[in-house]
Design an enzyme around this catalytic site. Structure first.
Site, PDB file in Angstrom:
ATOM      1  N   ASP A   6       0.766  -1.257  -0.013  1.00 15.73           N
ATOM      2  CA  ASP A   6      -0.043   0.017   0.111  1.00 15.73           C
ATOM      3  C   ASP A   6       0.936   1.221  -0.033  1.00 15.73           C
ATOM      4  O   ASP A   6       1.976   1.291   0.488  1.00 15.73           O
ATOM      5  CB  ASP A   6      -0.864   0.028   1.490  1.00 15.73           C
ATOM      6  N   HIS A  57      -6.396   2.976  -3.851  1.00 17.10           N
ATOM      7  CA  HIS A  57      -6.245   3.167  -2.315  1.00 17.10           C
ATOM      8  C   HIS A  57      -6.517   4.780  -2.008  1.00 17.10           C
ATOM      9  O   HIS A  57      -6.027   5.172  -1.120  1.00 17.10           O
ATOM     10  CB  HIS A  57      -4.774   2.628  -1.907  1.00 17.10           C
ATOM     11  N   HIS A  61      -5.801   9.351   0.649  1.00 20.94           N
ATOM     12  CA  HIS A  61      -5.380   8.654   1.959  1.00 20.94           C
ATOM     13  C   HIS A  61      -6.206   9.235   3.265  1.00 20.94           C
ATOM     14  O   HIS A  61      -5.603   9.142   3.959  1.00 20.94           O
ATOM     15  CB  HIS A  61      -4.003   8.346   2.137  1.00 20.94           C
ATOM     16  N   TYR A  98      -6.112   2.706   6.303  1.00 17.18           N
ATOM     17  CA  TYR A  98      -6.398   2.118   7.798  1.00 17.18           C
ATOM     18  C   TYR A  98      -7.385   1.301   7.872  1.00 17.18           C
ATOM     19  O   TYR A  98      -7.724   0.972   9.018  1.00 17.18           O
ATOM     20  CB  TYR A  98      -6.735   3.418   8.792  1.00 17.18           C
ATOM     21  N   HIS A 152       3.638  -2.148   3.184  1.00 18.74           N
ATOM     22  CA  HIS A 152       3.867  -0.908   2.540  1.00 18.74           C
ATOM     23  C   HIS A 152       5.031  -0.747   1.838  1.00 18.74           C
ATOM     24  O   HIS A 152       6.098  -0.738   2.485  1.00 18.74           O
ATOM     25  CB  HIS A 152       3.937   0.329   3.666  1.00 18.74           C
TER      26      HIS A 152
HETATM   27 ZN   LIG Z   1      -2.523   2.986   3.226  1.00 21.94          ZN
END
Ligand SMILES: [Zn+2]
Length: 205
Positions: A6, A57, A61, A98, A152
């Site tokens: 991500d 995504h 964010h 999240y 990530h």
């Molecule tokens: Zn993220």
């Protein structure tokens, strides 16, 4: 099982990760932030050219559970449009930042855009920077058929953990695949997606 990364693309870490994945002949899914995809389109194109999958995504964010439906749709649509403009295809899944997304919002997004929301089953908490070997061990320990591992690609230590994680995962006889492969879905839209802005014909492959 699926490895998912991500928050990228990142100008150094994502290409480094792609080199590692190519060496292991393993495919992954990249839940890119739309703003980052706009900044590094050549990396987005490389992700797709090397057989990996893109997921949405959001554009900036945000914590989606605190946003209005129209903000959510704007965040998703801008990112779908950017990915379409960059690679000529649209993702079939999104991941809420999240993991913060209400059931009602998830249903709203599916009803409005036919876009499914995907979270994860294994969180090595790499963003807390517990160290390369700890991240690798957590990935290996969580790996099982059907597992979705969250990581990530903006964090250097995460990238450095991937070779050891893959050694362990492959030694256990598991094959990492993309999210769509795990679900036995087509890799790309159309899945009834609607777009804002320019009218486009979604990629059919
Ligand atoms: Zn993220």
């Amino acid at each position: 099982m699926a490895l998912t990364f991500d928050d990228g693309p990142h100008p150094q870490n994502t290409p480094h990760l792609l080199d590692i994945l190519a060496r292991y002949r393993v495919k992954a899914t990249f839940y890119v932030i739309g703003q980052n995809a706009r900044r590094y389109p050549e990396i987005v194109r490389r992700i797709v050219a090397e057989g990996h999958e893109l997921g949405n995504h959001t554009w900036t964010h945000p914590v989606l559970s605190r946003q209005s439906d129209s903000t959510i749709l704007t965040e998703i649509d801008r990112t779908q449009q950017m990915i379409w403009d960059t690679v000529g295809a649209v993702p079939v899944t999104m991941r809420p930042p999240y993991g913060s997304f209400t059931h009602r919002q998830m249903q709203m997004l599916f009803d409005q855009r036919n876009l499914s929301s995907v979270v994860w089953s294994v969180d090595p908490e790499d963003w807390r920077r517990p160290g390369v070997s700890v991240v690798a061990q957590r990935m290996i320990q969580g790996a099982r058929p059907g597992a979705v591992i969250l990581a990530h690609d903006i964090h250097g230590p995460t990238i450095r953990a991937v070779p050891a994680a893959l050694d362990g995962i492959l030694a256990r006889g598991l094959q990492p695949v993309t999210m769509s492969d795990l679900l036995a879905w087509p890799h790309w839209g159309p899945r009834g997606l609607r777009y804002v802005g320019r009218a486009t014909t979604p990629y059919q492959g």
